[in-house]
Design an enzyme around this catalytic site. Structure first.
Site, PDB file in Angstrom:
ATOM      1  N   GLY A  32       0.816  -1.208   0.000  1.00  0.00           N
ATOM      2  CA  GLY A  32       0.000   0.000   0.000  1.00  0.00           C
ATOM      3  C   GLY A  32       0.848   1.255   0.000  1.00  0.00           C
ATOM      4  O   GLY A  32       2.013   1.236   0.428  1.00  0.00           O
TER       5      GLY A  32
ATOM      6  N   GLY B  69       0.415   5.836   0.344  1.00  0.00           N
ATOM      7  CA  GLY B  69      -0.462   6.958   0.668  1.00  0.00           C
ATOM      8  C   GLY B  69       0.364   8.187   0.955  1.00  0.00           C
ATOM      9  O   GLY B  69       1.586   8.188   0.812  1.00  0.00           O
ATOM     10  N   GLY B  70      -0.350   9.277   1.364  1.00  0.00           N
ATOM     11  CA  GLY B  70       0.346  10.510   1.667  1.00  0.00           C
ATOM     12  C   GLY B  70       1.299  10.349   2.842  1.00  0.00           C
ATOM     13  O   GLY B  70       2.261  11.086   2.975  1.00  0.00           O
ATOM     14  N   PHE B  71       1.046   9.347   3.691  1.00  0.00           N
ATOM     15  CA  PHE B  71       1.877   9.109   4.870  1.00  0.00           C
ATOM     16  C   PHE B  71       3.192   8.431   4.510  1.00  0.00           C
ATOM     17  O   PHE B  71       4.168   8.527   5.219  1.00  0.00           O
ATOM     18  CB  PHE B  71       1.127   8.212   5.857  1.00  0.00           C
ATOM     19  CG  PHE B  71       0.583   6.979   5.210  1.00  0.00           C
ATOM     20  CD1 PHE B  71       1.389   5.893   4.925  1.00  0.00           C
ATOM     21  CD2 PHE B  71      -0.754   6.918   4.862  1.00  0.00           C
ATOM     22  CE1 PHE B  71       0.889   4.767   4.317  1.00  0.00           C
ATOM     23  CE2 PHE B  71      -1.271   5.794   4.249  1.00  0.00           C
ATOM     24  CZ  PHE B  71      -0.444   4.709   3.971  1.00  0.00           C
ATOM     25  N   GLY B  72       3.227   7.667   3.416  1.00  0.00           N
ATOM     26  CA  GLY B  72       4.387   6.887   3.063  1.00  0.00           C
ATOM     27  C   GLY B  72       3.998   5.563   2.444  1.00  0.00           C
ATOM     28  O   GLY B  72       3.047   5.482   1.667  1.00  0.00           O
ATOM     29  N   ILE B  73       4.725   4.498   2.804  1.00  0.00           N
ATOM     30  CA  ILE B  73       4.540   3.186   2.181  1.00  0.00           C
ATOM     31  C   ILE B  73       4.255   2.147   3.256  1.00  0.00           C
ATOM     32  O   ILE B  73       4.791   2.206   4.368  1.00  0.00           O
ATOM     33  CB  ILE B  73       5.796   2.775   1.376  1.00  0.00           C
ATOM     34  CG1 ILE B  73       6.118   3.852   0.328  1.00  0.00           C
ATOM     35  CG2 ILE B  73       5.602   1.433   0.701  1.00  0.00           C
ATOM     36  CD1 ILE B  73       7.403   3.598  -0.429  1.00  0.00           C
ATOM     37  N   VAL B  74       3.402   1.150   2.933  1.00  0.00           N
ATOM     38  CA  VAL B  74       3.106   0.037   3.822  1.00  0.00           C
ATOM     39  C   VAL B  74       3.727  -1.228   3.237  1.00  0.00           C
ATOM     40  O   VAL B  74       3.526  -1.543   2.046  1.00  0.00           O
ATOM     41  CB  VAL B  74       1.588  -0.157   4.005  1.00  0.00           C
ATOM     42  CG1 VAL B  74       1.321  -1.329   4.936  1.00  0.00           C
ATOM     43  CG2 VAL B  74       0.948   1.104   4.543  1.00  0.00           C
TER      44      VAL B  74
ATOM     45  N   LYS C  40       3.989   0.276   8.473  1.00  0.00           N
ATOM     46  CA  LYS C  40       3.770   1.571   7.834  1.00  0.00           C
ATOM     47  C   LYS C  40       5.017   2.419   8.085  1.00  0.00           C
ATOM     48  O   LYS C  40       5.297   2.827   9.213  1.00  0.00           O
ATOM     49  CB  LYS C  40       2.543   2.252   8.405  1.00  0.00           C
ATOM     50  CG  LYS C  40       2.239   3.616   7.756  1.00  0.00           C
ATOM     51  CD  LYS C  40       1.190   4.408   8.531  1.00  0.00           C
ATOM     52  CE  LYS C  40      -0.172   3.807   8.415  1.00  0.00           C
ATOM     53  NZ  LYS C  40      -1.216   4.715   9.019  1.00  0.00           N
TER      54      LYS C  40
ATOM     55  N   ASP D 254     -11.199  10.774   9.277  1.00  0.00           N
ATOM     56  CA  ASP D 254     -10.825  10.345   7.916  1.00  0.00           C
ATOM     57  C   ASP D 254     -11.385   8.955   7.625  1.00  0.00           C
ATOM     58  O   ASP D 254     -10.694   8.081   7.105  1.00  0.00           O
ATOM     59  CB  ASP D 254      -9.304  10.359   7.751  1.00  0.00           C
ATOM     60  CG  ASP D 254      -8.883  10.413   6.283  1.00  0.00           C
ATOM     61  OD1 ASP D 254      -9.720  10.818   5.448  1.00  0.00           O
ATOM     62  OD2 ASP D 254      -7.737  10.062   5.976  1.00  0.00           O
TER      63      ASP D 254
END
Length: 827
Positions: free
Chosen positions: A510, A512-517, A531, A630
């Site tokens: 995965g 997202g704006g947070f980074g990578i999973v 994460k 969210d």
């Protein structure tokens, strides 16, 4: 004595052979024998007993008709013989005449009046003569054959209001015969009604299906594009149940469908209101369910926006003009009378002075003024259109390979936006295209200036923040470690790197704006999801990292993802370790054309209830009262048993209500477009009702299998169906046909609950403690929801835009909260 005994047996056998036909005839055929008739309450059954033929009454038994109906649903009559000449009693008799025609008379006497005959509607002038046989087949087709077995007449060639599998709708270009539907006059009156369902086949043009009311066209499907009708993109989701066949040859233009093996019984009905309904039989509830309907909304009303107009059901003002056109009458357009359509802003120059504007995702316009070349490429189609001054637009005739060419001449009528629609190239003067390019360049320039200014401000803010942090001599890692102290277990960086195979790209599950999973495996064999937060967004990344650790480590619930530990070795190595969810996120299922069909209604309802319980736990049952802020499909994970677990608490917020404090105001708005409550998006109002609104949107997405976004307002779509009494039609077409009546009722109830959750005023939304009983049907979902305000951007007319802005102002001022200036950060 023995002789008399055998004689008695022989007489008994003969008496059995000449007994009159029972009330339910076991044979599926009628012959020319004088004893082979249907009358009174006798019926003719198809070989597999799927259908029956006989007399039925209507209008309180004052009129009698000969018809065919489903054996399991006797009230569902699919064909009627004597629609124009009903019998007054049930004394009618159906037989095969000496000339070989099917005949319905008003009695059994020789002077009885014939009220209907197959010879009067036969496409053949030849009479079968001796040896003719009428058979009711398991398809529902009543077939008359001659002595050699050749078909001389069949009911499928003369449909009434029902379209069955194997039946054709269309016309023979050789004989002129037409196969079309006509509605009943009323639910209890089979005589021809106001509506007809016909194939429109312009010579050399693109065929499509139309519904007419008298001399007025009311609905059309759009042309066939090799896969489906242009205006019915849902047909692609029907392919697991039905097989579609479209024929367009020199001899015939027709459309038919077949049920695939294992699919339930189905039919297409043209009802008394002019609506086409695809109905599917549900064995569990022994009832018909509405699988699809058309017209589906106001944009399907023929010519809603007039010539060169385009309809968009998700806009507050549904009609707009295609680029390069303006309302033909500003005054009429302002008064919402859009039937006059639009006119060109700049006349065409013809030849090299013109070009094409690409209108994406539409039902192609009415094809009555088209020409088709199946062998031309799309590029050649464009060149041909420019070479003909009368050509106004073109498109691909076959979307399977982009081949084939449709050209329009004259007005473009009845164009609308649809999910999965086609590309239409509309001819414009070069000056209009240049103006459009200048507009795009200007917008791009403004965007660059704003982006540069924003970047400068962020850079200055970062320098100020870093100076303040250094003055306190606290590093990011130290600050994180201090805040996380005692909140959750920590892992050494080396353990996390080994578990994820050095953060190998093959382990990514995965982004997202947070980074990578990453997927990983700890030394004890436990599978985990790691994460790794991006080091590029230091400020927001650190805040979200600490927020998630502090909050989720204190929460334990079956429907919340479990945080196993964390790692904060440095600013570039901030990681969170979660339990691994083998089925990943919910959006990977419900927004995937193939995978969402595997989500049965029971599974979807379990997921919905799981999410609701998780949100309720956050709001009132946990040690901390938390607003998630969210809630969306991407932040709901599914374990191996498809149990829903809410994840991503990076922007969650602690919140406790009091008697005089039910909400607060924030100056920084962070969230995801499409899920934000209006009061939060517009003025930063934060309350538990913010999550309730997001849950309502998510609930509609799970039920429908469709995403709420700018080009498709799912709330407006669901409201329109609910208001029209068609809540069941919101249910995902990929599973609707396999649902029981009880499950369809549950889905309809969920739609109503969702509409309650997305009420514009927070005070009108139910708290999660009330939502769960509604979903569990422990109490009725009351009160009735109010009409939502559709606040999507409006194009086409300034007055319409002003009305939309006013509607939004009214929406956000439904409470007493004062408006404040806020900063919006999308996710």
């Amino acid at each position: 004595m023995a002789m008399s005994h055998h004689l008695l047996l022989l007489l008994a056998l003969l008496s059995v052979l000449v007994l009159p036909t029972s009330s339910a005839a076991s044979a599926s055929t009628l012959t020319q024998s004088s004893s082979s008739t249907i009358s009174g309450d006798q019926t003719l059954a198809s070989p597999g007993n799927a259908f029956q033929l006989g007399l039925f009454s209507a209008s309180n038994h004052s009129k009698w008709f000969l018809g065919i109906w489903f054996t399991v649903s006797p009230d569902t009559v699919v064909w009627v013989a004597n629609r124009d000449r009903p019998l007054n009693t049930s004394s009618g008799v159906l037989r095969v005449s000496d000339r070989g025609a099917l005949v319905l008379a008003d009695g059994a006497t020789t002077n009885a009046t014939v009220v209907w005959s197959s010879s009067s509607s036969s496409s053949s002038s030849d009479s079968p003569g001796a040896g003719a046989v009428a058979e009711l087949r398991d398809t529902g087709n009543l077939v008359l054959t001659d002595a050699a077995g050749a078909v001389v007449w069949q009911s499928f060639e003369h449909p009434t209001n029902t379209f069955l599998p194997e039946m054709r709708v269309g016309k023979s270009l050789k004989t002129g015969a037409e196969w079309s539907l006509s509605s009943w006059r009323a639910a209890d009156d089979p005589s021809p009604g106001d509506f007809r369902y016909v194939m429109a086949a312009p010579p050399g043009g693109a065929p499509e299906l139309h519904v007419w009311r008298g001399a007025r066209k009311t609905y059309r499907t759009g042309p066939w594009n090799g896969v489906r009708f242009s205006g019915i993109p849902e047909m692609t989701t029907f392919e697991n149940m039905f097989q579609f066949q479209f024929t367009d040859t020199a001899d015939e233009v027709s459309y038919m469908f077949r049920n695939r093996d294992g699919s339930p019984m189905s039919r297409v009905l043209l009802n008394e209101s002019g609506v086409m309904q695809r109905m599917v039989w549900d064995n569990a509830s022994a009832a018909w369910s509405n699988f699809w309907s058309g017209p589906r909304d106001q944009c399907d009303a023929y010519g809603r926006c007039g010539a060169f107009g385009v309809c968009n059901v998700v806009d507050a003002f549904v009609c707009a003009c295609i680029r390069g056109f303006a309302p033909a009458s500003e005054a009429q357009w302002y008064m919402r009378n859009t039937s006059g359509g639009c006119a060109r802003s700049t006349a065409l120059q013809c030849g090299d002075g013109d070009g094409f504007y690409l209108l994406r995702g539409v039902k192609l316009p009415d094809t009555h003024n088209t020409s088709v070349d199946a062998g031309a490429t799309l590029e050649e189609c464009g060149r041909r259109c420019l070479a003909d001054c009368a050509c106004t637009a073109y498109s691909a005739a076959d979307i399977r390979g982009g081949g084939g060419c449709i050209q329009w001449f004259g007005d473009l009528m009845d164009t609308r936006y649809v999910d999965g629609g086609q590309d239409l190239y509309v001819r414009l003067a070069k000056s209009e295209l240049d103006a459009a390019k200048r507009t795009r360049k200007f917008a791009a320039g403004i965007t660059l200036v704003v982006a540069g200014f924003t970047l400068l401000l962020l850079s200055l803010a970062f320098l100020v923040w870093r100076k303040a942090r250094r003055s306190k001599k606290v590093t990011i890692a130290d600050d994180a470690a201090e805040l996380m102290s005692g909140e959750c277990p920590t892992y050494p960086p080396g353990v996390i790197r080994t578990a994820t195979n050095g953060f190998c790209a093959d382990n990514v599950i995965g982004r997202g704006g947070f980074g990578i999973v990453y997927k990983g495996q700890l030394p004890d064999g436990q599978q985990v999801a790691v994460k790794k937060l991006s080091s590029e967004n230091t400020v927001q990344g650190l805040n979200e990292f600490i927020n998630e650790v502090v909050l989720i480590a204190k929460l334990q619930h079956r429907n919340l993802v479990r945080l196993l530990g964390c790692c904060a070795h440095s600013s570039s190595e901030r990681m969170l370790v979660y339990e691994y969810m083998s089925n990943k996120s919910l959006d990977a299922f419900i927004f995937d054309e193939r995978r969402r069909a595997s989500l049965s209604w029971k599974t979807r309802l379990d997921i919905i209830l799981g999410i609701a319980r998780g949100v309720l736990y956050l709001h009132q049952d946990s040690r901390l009262n938390i607003i998630h802020r969210d809630l969306k499909a991407a932040n709901v994970l599914l374990d191996a048993d498809m149990v829903a677990k809410i994840s991503d608490f990076g922007i969650a917020r602690l919140f406790t209500t009091t008697a005089d404090r039910q909400e607060t105001i924030t100056k920084t708005i962070i969230g995801t477009y499409g899920y934000m409550a209006p009061e939060y998006a517009m003025d930063g109002t934060v309350s538990f009702m913010q999550d309730v609104y997001s849950f309502g949107v998510l609930l509609l997405e799970i039920v429908s299998g469709r995403k709420n976004h700018r080009s498709f307002n799912l709330i407006a779509y669901a409201w329109g169906l609910w208001e029209g009494g068609r809540s069941q039609d919101v249910l995902d077409a990929a599973i609707r046909g396999g649902c029981t009546g009880a499950e369809l009722a549950q889905a309809a109830a969920c739609v109503q609950v969702a509409l309650l959750c997305v009420q514009e005023c927070p005070s009108q939304r139910p708290p999660m403690a009330d939502v769960i009983p509604m979903l569990s049907q422990q109490k009725a979902p009351v009160p009735r929801p109010r009409r939502p305000v559709v606040c999507t951007p409006v194009t086409g007319h300034p007055a319409a835009a002003a009305l939309a802005v006013q509607a939004v102002r009214e929406m956000v001022t439904c409470g007493s909260t004062e408006l404040t200036i806020t900063t919006l950060e999308g996710r």
